[in-house]
Design a protein around this motif. Structure first.
Motif, PDB file in Angstrom:
ATOM      1  N   HIS A  83       0.832  -1.207   0.000  1.00 46.94           N
ATOM      2  CA  HIS A  83       0.000   0.000   0.000  1.00 46.94           C
ATOM      3  C   HIS A  83       0.868   1.260   0.000  1.00 46.94           C
ATOM      4  O   HIS A  83       0.707   2.150  -0.826  1.00 46.94           O
ATOM      5  CB  HIS A  83      -0.902   0.043   1.235  1.00 46.94           C
ATOM      6  N   PHE A  89      -3.173   1.733   3.534  1.00 48.66           N
ATOM      7  CA  PHE A  89      -3.675   2.570   2.444  1.00 48.66           C
ATOM      8  C   PHE A  89      -4.112   3.903   3.025  1.00 48.66           C
ATOM      9  O   PHE A  89      -4.963   3.968   3.917  1.00 48.66           O
ATOM     10  CB  PHE A  89      -4.866   1.888   1.762  1.00 48.66           C
ATOM     11  N   TYR A 147      -0.797  -2.150  -8.146  1.00 49.03           N
ATOM     12  CA  TYR A 147      -0.172  -3.034  -7.158  1.00 49.03           C
ATOM     13  C   TYR A 147       0.819  -3.979  -7.826  1.00 49.03           C
ATOM     14  O   TYR A 147       1.855  -4.312  -7.242  1.00 49.03           O
ATOM     15  CB  TYR A 147      -1.239  -3.831  -6.404  1.00 49.03           C
ATOM     16  N   GLU A 212      -1.370   5.396  -3.642  1.00 45.73           N
ATOM     17  CA  GLU A 212      -2.704   6.002  -3.636  1.00 45.73           C
ATOM     18  C   GLU A 212      -2.965   6.922  -4.828  1.00 45.73           C
ATOM     19  O   GLU A 212      -3.995   6.790  -5.505  1.00 45.73           O
ATOM     20  CB  GLU A 212      -2.929   6.772  -2.326  1.00 45.73           C
TER      21      GLU A 212
END
Length: 291
Positions: A83, A89, A147, A212
């Motif tokens: 993350h 996250f 990812y 993000e």
């Protein structure tokens, strides 16, 4: 993140092969199941149906857990570290980027779709199913790619170098080239766009210490484009043809948004900006706790 005394190049190549192999395997498997469940034929082949669309999105979305599994298995590092350097996250950063990305990509899409494209003969119900699948699954598809490429491959390749700067360059180059290659395009302009897109998102990931903002930009670009496709009943087989000669320099129009995003992130994170390593993140948490 994965750098150590040993560069473990062979293990890194295995991780990349497992990631890409898993992605194509799931894509083929899900597509085959979709065609079996809804065997609509058109022009001698399977028609692009809402179920086939959903299958494609879902298969790539699974790169998120698959990347975490590969990292845990081959490197013993928890999947949550993908993350961000905080191993979580950061929804605050995600939320700040979202209302900026959607209008920007909408304007770009208006430019890209200004010239009419071939239309598909979808029914009213098909349009609704396409729209539902796009809204629910396309953001997850974009996140899965982040990812996999800006998360796992970026740090795996970065760990092959001894120094931090060399690792950054190597991570960007390897993850970006692999990202462009897996799109299986023989069109020069499209490959140029894939490379620039991947490099810029890698820089954003590095500068913010997490995925993000890259996820927002990637997921919303794909989602907005597919919403336009559905609204205009665009024949996706033609619109997403990646063979040589199908694109022109106008294909690079979205590059402006990505370049601006990199500049904004660069300015906002210069100096004592975002934490870029787990050590920086830990020090920041300790400072906040002490205060």
């Amino acid at each position: 993140m994965l750098a150590g005394d040993q560069r473990r190049i062979g293990r890194g190549i295995l991780a990349i092969v497992l990631l890409i192999g898993g992605m194509f395997f799931l894509n083929i498997l899900f597509a085959a199941v979709a065609v079996m469940v809804n065997p609509v034929q058109q022009d001698g082949g399977a028609a692009y149906t809402p179920l086939l669309h959903a299958a494609g999105m879902a298969s790539v979305a699974l790169l998120t857990p698959w990347s975490m599994i590969i990292q845990r298995w081959l490197y013993g590092v928890k999947g949550a570290s993908l993350h961000s350097v905080f191993s979580r996250f950061r929804f605050d950063i995600f939320g700040k980027a979202l209302p900026l990305a959607v209008p920007a990509w909408s304007i770009v899409s208006v430019v890209l779709y200004w010239s009419p494209l071939p239309e598909a003969s979808w029914s009213h119900t098909d349009v609704l199913w396409f729209l539902l699948a796009t809204i629910l699954l396309t953001p997850l598809q974009g996140a899965g790619e982040e990812y996999g490429f800006r998360g796992l491959i970026f740090r795996v390749a970065g760990g092959w170098a001894r120094g931090a700067r060399a690792g950054l360059v190597l991570g960007i180059v390897v993850s970006s080239v692999v990202f462009a290659v897996v799109h299986l395009s023989s069109e020069v302009w499209l490959n140029a766009w894939y490379l620039v897109f991947a490099v810029e998102l890698s820089l954003i990931t590095w500068h913010t210490g997490g995925l993000e903002i890259a996820i927002v930009l990637h997921a919303m670009f794909n989602t907005v484009n597919f919403v336009f496709d559905v609204a205009l009943r665009v024949d996706m087989g033609t619109a997403y043809d990646r063979s040589a000669g199908v694109a022109s320099v106008e294909t690079l129009a979205p590059m402006a948004v990505i370049v601006i995003a990199v500049v904004v992130v660069w300015v906002r994170t210069r100096g004592a900006g975002a934490a870029r390593t787990p050590a920086d993140a830990e020090a920041r948490v300790e400072a906040v706790t002490a205060a």
